[in-house]
Design an enzyme around this catalytic site. Structure first.
Site, PDB file in Angstrom:
ATOM      1  N   GLY A   1      77.358  45.343  20.217  1.00  7.48           N
ATOM      2  CA  GLY A   1      77.331  44.333  19.178  1.00  7.48           C
ATOM      3  C   GLY A   1      76.554  43.096  19.581  1.00  7.48           C
ATOM      4  O   GLY A   1      75.666  42.636  18.860  1.00  7.48           O
TER       5      GLY A   1
ATOM      6  N   ALA B   1      80.653  52.492  18.747  1.00 10.23           N
ATOM      7  CA  ALA B   1      79.367  51.821  18.911  1.00 10.23           C
ATOM      8  C   ALA B   1      78.679  51.514  17.575  1.00 10.23           C
ATOM      9  O   ALA B   1      78.211  50.391  17.382  1.00 10.23           O
ATOM     10  CB  ALA B   1      78.457  52.664  19.812  1.00 10.23           C
TER      11      ALA B   1
ATOM     12  N   GLU C   1      86.673  64.713  26.581  1.00 10.11           N
ATOM     13  CA  GLU C   1      85.424  64.859  27.327  1.00 10.11           C
ATOM     14  C   GLU C   1      85.683  64.959  28.833  1.00 10.11           C
ATOM     15  O   GLU C   1      85.088  65.789  29.523  1.00 10.11           O
ATOM     16  CB  GLU C   1      84.489  63.677  27.007  1.00 10.11           C
ATOM     17  CG  GLU C   1      83.839  63.824  25.645  1.00 10.11           C
ATOM     18  CD  GLU C   1      83.309  62.529  25.036  1.00 10.11           C
ATOM     19  OE1 GLU C   1      82.675  62.592  23.972  1.00 10.11           O
ATOM     20  OE2 GLU C   1      83.535  61.442  25.613  1.00 10.11           O
TER      21      GLU C   1
ATOM     22  N   ASP D   1      84.833  45.816  19.181  1.00  2.40           N
ATOM     23  CA  ASP D   1      86.215  46.153  19.546  1.00  2.40           C
ATOM     24  C   ASP D   1      87.146  44.952  19.524  1.00  2.40           C
ATOM     25  O   ASP D   1      88.364  45.094  19.513  1.00  2.40           O
ATOM     26  CB  ASP D   1      86.267  46.737  20.968  1.00  2.40           C
ATOM     27  CG  ASP D   1      85.599  48.094  21.065  1.00  2.40           C
ATOM     28  OD1 ASP D   1      85.000  48.526  20.056  1.00  2.40           O
ATOM     29  OD2 ASP D   1      85.664  48.713  22.133  1.00  2.40           O
TER      30      ASP D   1
ATOM     31  N   GLY E   1      77.406  43.911  25.036  1.00  2.00           N
ATOM     32  CA  GLY E   1      77.655  45.295  24.637  1.00  2.00           C
ATOM     33  C   GLY E   1      76.803  45.651  23.426  1.00  2.00           C
ATOM     34  O   GLY E   1      75.814  44.972  23.125  1.00  2.00           O
TER      35      GLY E   1
END
Lengths: 423, 423
Positions: A13, A320, A170, A304, A11
């Site tokens: 990270g 992020a 969203e 996370d 991801g």
């Protein structure tokens, strides 16, 4: 003698950590393991779920991103266990010892113990879930067009989104836009403008992590888009007929709906509980200021999956920019440890936060500055395109958006089946 | 009193017929039924299977293509039966009487009675099959990278394509290009250049429908790309270990391979057998010069589903230009019949044929003109982009290709899972 660094997860990270470590070919060999072959740009996943972008637009093969990083080997494999006492890990096929390990496994969504709700209300964490949600949304309109019974037609045209965070906002905004703009002229028996989109939030306001003014703005923008926002509404049941709710006073109501989307709870990786390290209430691993675990200085946890206390007592959120900065810092600390230098404390540089609601509608805040409307929306577009991994994706997504903006169209309105043998 | 025209299938033929009939709002109401919500540009399906394009790039929602055709109603539904004796049809939800019907159901692939081969050798007819093939091809490289046993690594890096028609040639060429160009720098334990791609053709030459010189050219081009072409090789078995073959002399050989793609037989829609009308040996409905069935002048059959004899005795092949011209002609004949004018004979205007093999490699023939290499490849690009439904898709596909051409990269290298709940 080079050190072996293992990174679990590609991801934001994990990928950043690998890129930093790639500059130290003389010091480290890196193994990166991910169960997917691609890095996913999760902030735009709702665009796939609402037919705005294709899966490939927001995903890049991890080994392609790292093809120049010659000291990094990428395996597509699923992590089974990590044993920090003997510095080893095991995946489905690959297993080995390590000198340093970075856990960057991210999080999945939680149904607060009601896992049977998932069937009726998929969450938005993977590309497969996003295309499943897309399938359900588009199929609802197709089913409504065929439906002779007016009540059932209404159920098909009622969409419920659970959770008023950025993803829920969203999703709700995008579904309403699809109905009112994209599909306007495409049906003969229904008017897509009759579509109801209901956003359910258990708390007092949507976008609770933002300043209260922006929450109020966002709610007003959603209303203008045709979204009904229910605050202080607690979901008590989800089944094939729709959603049952209780308001603050405990009064129950039912919403008949065929399409429910889950954008609520988050739960960290199940591997956390197996490590015998301190976890917070949410199940995240509590890390030191160095981003490692107190009892294992060579075990780093980022993104996370980690619980990091800021000096003011707040816990860093699952965003992020947090994961990226942590990935960079963990990699730098590993290099320092290898060089026998003292590792450094992590300090998060606040990048603000933003959420988009619809066409020319967004909210953002950055170092005390608040913005709304076209400016915030343009800023949102710019930031998201800028951070998209790989030049190619950036360019294509920008073009897709330009196209959608001019034509009100959405390019990925495909209902694909689940089974490839289903001809 | 307006007439009701029903069209089954939104492929090249059905969609064209609907567009023509849309100009006669005072004469006809049209119902178009398709089990998909999108029109698929099948000639480029191999590009999805080989990670060059995304599904949405080659598919457009049928109802969106026809949104301005106000006398056309589109239903996403599966046809169950057609009863030409009482002029009615039944689908899953929708059913009704018709005055005229156009069958444009297309074809699927045939395993010549060996349906159990499908599991090990998926064909290339739907988007789901294309993404499944893409998954298998990309997973093979991932598995090879993890594999310690050299023999099994070889099996992962051996790809077999069965069938030397345009689809088989395009697939084999593209797989070889992925390995040799796209993935060149992405692995650490394998060299993707060791990949073997084997194209198996039962007949004497590949691209048998083309002029013999072009078959020889294509075979040479495939060889240069690293594809091994086996002619006069009959597949006798396909299983999890690979493919068994017999050559012209009956000598058997086995090819150990983990990834097999089926690009051989074609079989028309199963509805044909239920209609009680004359079929050819392949199961296609034999149509008159008017494109209708002899016994039912209001039942038209077009495209891959129809058997149409050309004046020279040849049967028209299953190509997009044939379906498009038939769709237009069937629609025109229906309008003539409604106006009490005599219906006209169908005459196919030859649009030639072309097949692409790889980067700057293609063959084409058109009215006796033969071409090969860069010119044929550019012609292929131009024709395919030109015919892509919808301006948006044209533009995006052209850009994807420009991008791939410049960078040797492929934009859609995603391994997506089958089950959305599989986190």
């Amino acid at each position: 003698m080079k050190k072996h660094v293992v990174i679990i997860g590609g991801g934001f990270g994990g990928l950043k950590a690998a890129k930093v470590l790639a500059d130290y070919t003389d010091l480290v060999d890196v193994t990166l393991i991910d169960k997917r072959n691609y890095h996913l740009f999760q902030p735009l996943l709702y665009q796939v779920a609402t037919a705005g972008l294709s899966p490939a637009d927001i995903a890049t093969p991890i080994r392609n991103v790292l093809s120049d990083a010659k000291n990094v080997t990428v395996y597509m494999d699923e992590i089974k266990s990590v044993n920090p006492q003997i510095n080893s890990f095991e995946a489905g096929t690959v297993s080995s010892k390590y000198d340093y390990i970075i856990l960057a496994c991210g999080a999945t969504h939680s149904y607060f113990g009601k896992d049977h709700w998932e069937e009726f209300a998929p969450g938005l964490k993977t590309l497969e879930m996003a295309t499943e949600i897309r399938r359900r949304i588009l199929m609802a309109f197709e089913s409504a067009e065929k439906e002779a019974d007016k009540n059932r037609q209404k159920e098909w045209l009622t969409f419920v989104v659970v959770g008023g965070g950025p993803t829920g906002v969203e999703m709700a905004g995008a579904i309403s836009e699809i109905a009112r703009q994209t599909m306007e002229a495409d049906f003969r028996n229904i008017d897509p403008k009759d579509t109801r989109v209901i956003l359910i939030e258990a708390g007092k306001r949507v976008l609770a992590s933002f300043n209260e003014t922006l929450s109020i703005d966002a709610k007003a923008d959603l209303k203008n888009l045709g979204v009904e926002v229910l605050n202080e509404a607690r979901v008590t049941d989800i089944n094939a007929n729709g959603v049952a709710l209780a308001d603050a006073a405990g009064v129950e109501q039912k919403i008949a709906s065929k399409t429910v989307v889950w954008a609520a709870g988050v739960r960290p990786s199940p591997i956390n509980a197996t490590l015998n390290v301190p976890l917070d209430k949410a199940g995240r691993i509590i890390v030191s200021k160095k981003l490692s675990v107190e009892s294992y200085p060579n075990l780093f946890v980022i993104g996370d999956q980690a619980h990091f206390d800021e000096p003011d007592g707040k816990v860093l959120p699952g965003l992020a920019p947090v994961a990226i900065q942590m990935g960079k810092h963990a990699a730098k600390n590993i290099i320092r440890l290898i060089k026998n230098e003292a590792s450094l404390d992590f300090k998060y540089v606040d990048k603000g936060q933003m959420a988009t609601i619809g066409r020319k509608l967004a909210v953002m805040e950055f170092k005390g500055i608040k913005a709304r409307g076209t400016f915030a929306w343009l800023a949102w577009l710019f930031v998201h395109i800028y951070y998209l991994i790989g030049f190619k994706n950036r360019m294509f997504v920008m073009m897709q958006w330009t196209w959608s903006y001019i034509t009100f169209n959405r390019g990925a309105r495909l209902i694909t089946k689940k089974d490839w043998k289903d001809f």
